[in-house]
Design an enzyme around this catalytic site. Structure first.
Site, PDB file in Angstrom:
ATOM      1  N   ASP A 166     -31.783 -47.977 -18.879  1.00 36.56           N
ATOM      2  CA  ASP A 166     -31.092 -46.684 -18.775  1.00 36.56           C
ATOM      3  C   ASP A 166     -29.601 -46.910 -18.973  1.00 36.56           C
ATOM      4  O   ASP A 166     -29.059 -47.945 -18.587  1.00 36.56           O
ATOM      5  CB  ASP A 166     -31.401 -45.969 -17.456  1.00 36.56           C
ATOM      6  CG  ASP A 166     -30.994 -46.747 -16.228  1.00 36.56           C
ATOM      7  OD1 ASP A 166     -29.896 -46.488 -15.712  1.00 36.56           O
ATOM      8  OD2 ASP A 166     -31.769 -47.603 -15.764  1.00 36.56           O
TER       9      ASP A 166
ATOM     10  N   GLU B 176     -28.507 -39.639  -6.017  1.00 36.20           N
ATOM     11  CA  GLU B 176     -28.000 -40.789  -5.259  1.00 36.20           C
ATOM     12  C   GLU B 176     -26.719 -40.506  -4.498  1.00 36.20           C
ATOM     13  O   GLU B 176     -26.164 -41.396  -3.864  1.00 36.20           O
ATOM     14  CB  GLU B 176     -27.801 -41.986  -6.189  1.00 36.20           C
ATOM     15  CG  GLU B 176     -26.863 -41.733  -7.346  1.00 36.20           C
ATOM     16  CD  GLU B 176     -26.670 -42.968  -8.216  1.00 36.20           C
ATOM     17  OE1 GLU B 176     -25.937 -43.873  -7.761  1.00 36.20           O
ATOM     18  OE2 GLU B 176     -27.243 -43.036  -9.324  1.00 36.20           O
TER      19      GLU B 176
END
Length: 201
Positions: free
Chosen positions: A9, A99
């Site tokens: 990613d 997150e």
């Protein structure tokens, strides 16, 4: 025993990515950052989206969650950016990067995430992955998200053997390394992975 598919990613931090080199090295899927919050767009997303596709990788796009904002507005921003880059094709994946809490209590963070995911699912018929960390989920920030596949960041665990925090009981993608690049594995085949993605009517 099922094989592990390898993926990476990326975001603007990686600059211009050489997708053909990653494909030659055995990368099968990738996620690229598209947006953050309600107004930020990653300047490399269009390059990454077309590069992944041209290299025959399973393509994924992700949105970095900013729970203080309006989830519907943020989802619209993400989908508009995705459309501008060429839109979704069969098997493409979507993820929410959850997150940070922006200083909000866990129940508000989880509510934001559920609403973002439902909005995107309603408008694309793709069930987003939820990317998060073990400790972040354990604080309650992911309540009610167990219907969405878990993409767990657990770099301190062996590849393909991450800890699985509640509310989930199993993982779908494991980010097992973040240096020098974020590396991931999916437990299954390419066909099984694209089965979790976009399917036009």
């Amino acid at each position: 025993m099922k094989r592990l598919l390898h993926g990476i990613d990326v975001s603007n931090w990686q600059g211009r990515v050489d997708w053909s080199e990653h494909a030659k090295a055995g990368v099968s899927f990738a996620f690229a950052k598209a947006t953050e919050g309600g107004d930020y767009a990653d300047k490399f997303f269009e390059h990454n989206w077309s590069g992944m596709r041209e290299s025959w990788l399973v393509c994924g796009a992700y949105h970095f969650a900013r729970p203080k904002g309006d989830p519907a507005t943020h989802a619209q921003h993400f989908l508009a950016r995705l459309q501008a880059a060429g839109g979704l094709r069969r098997g493409d994946l979507i993820a929410l990067d959850l997150e940070t809490n922006d200083g909000l209590p866990p129940e508000q963070v989880a509510r934001y995430a559920r609403r973002w995911c439902r909005y995107v699912e309603k408008h694309t018929r793709v069930r987003p992955f939820v990317y998060t960390y073990v400790y972040f989920a354990k604080e309650g920030n992911c309540a009610g998200l167990d219907e969405y596949p878990l993409w767990i960041a657990a770099p301190n665990h062996p590849r393909g053997k991450p800890a699985v925090p509640g509310p989930w009981t199993d993982w779908t993608i494991h980010q097992y390394s973040n240096s020098p690049l974020d590396r991931n594995v999916f437990h299954g085949t390419r066909q099984e992975l694209t089965g979790l993605g976009y399917h036009p009517r």
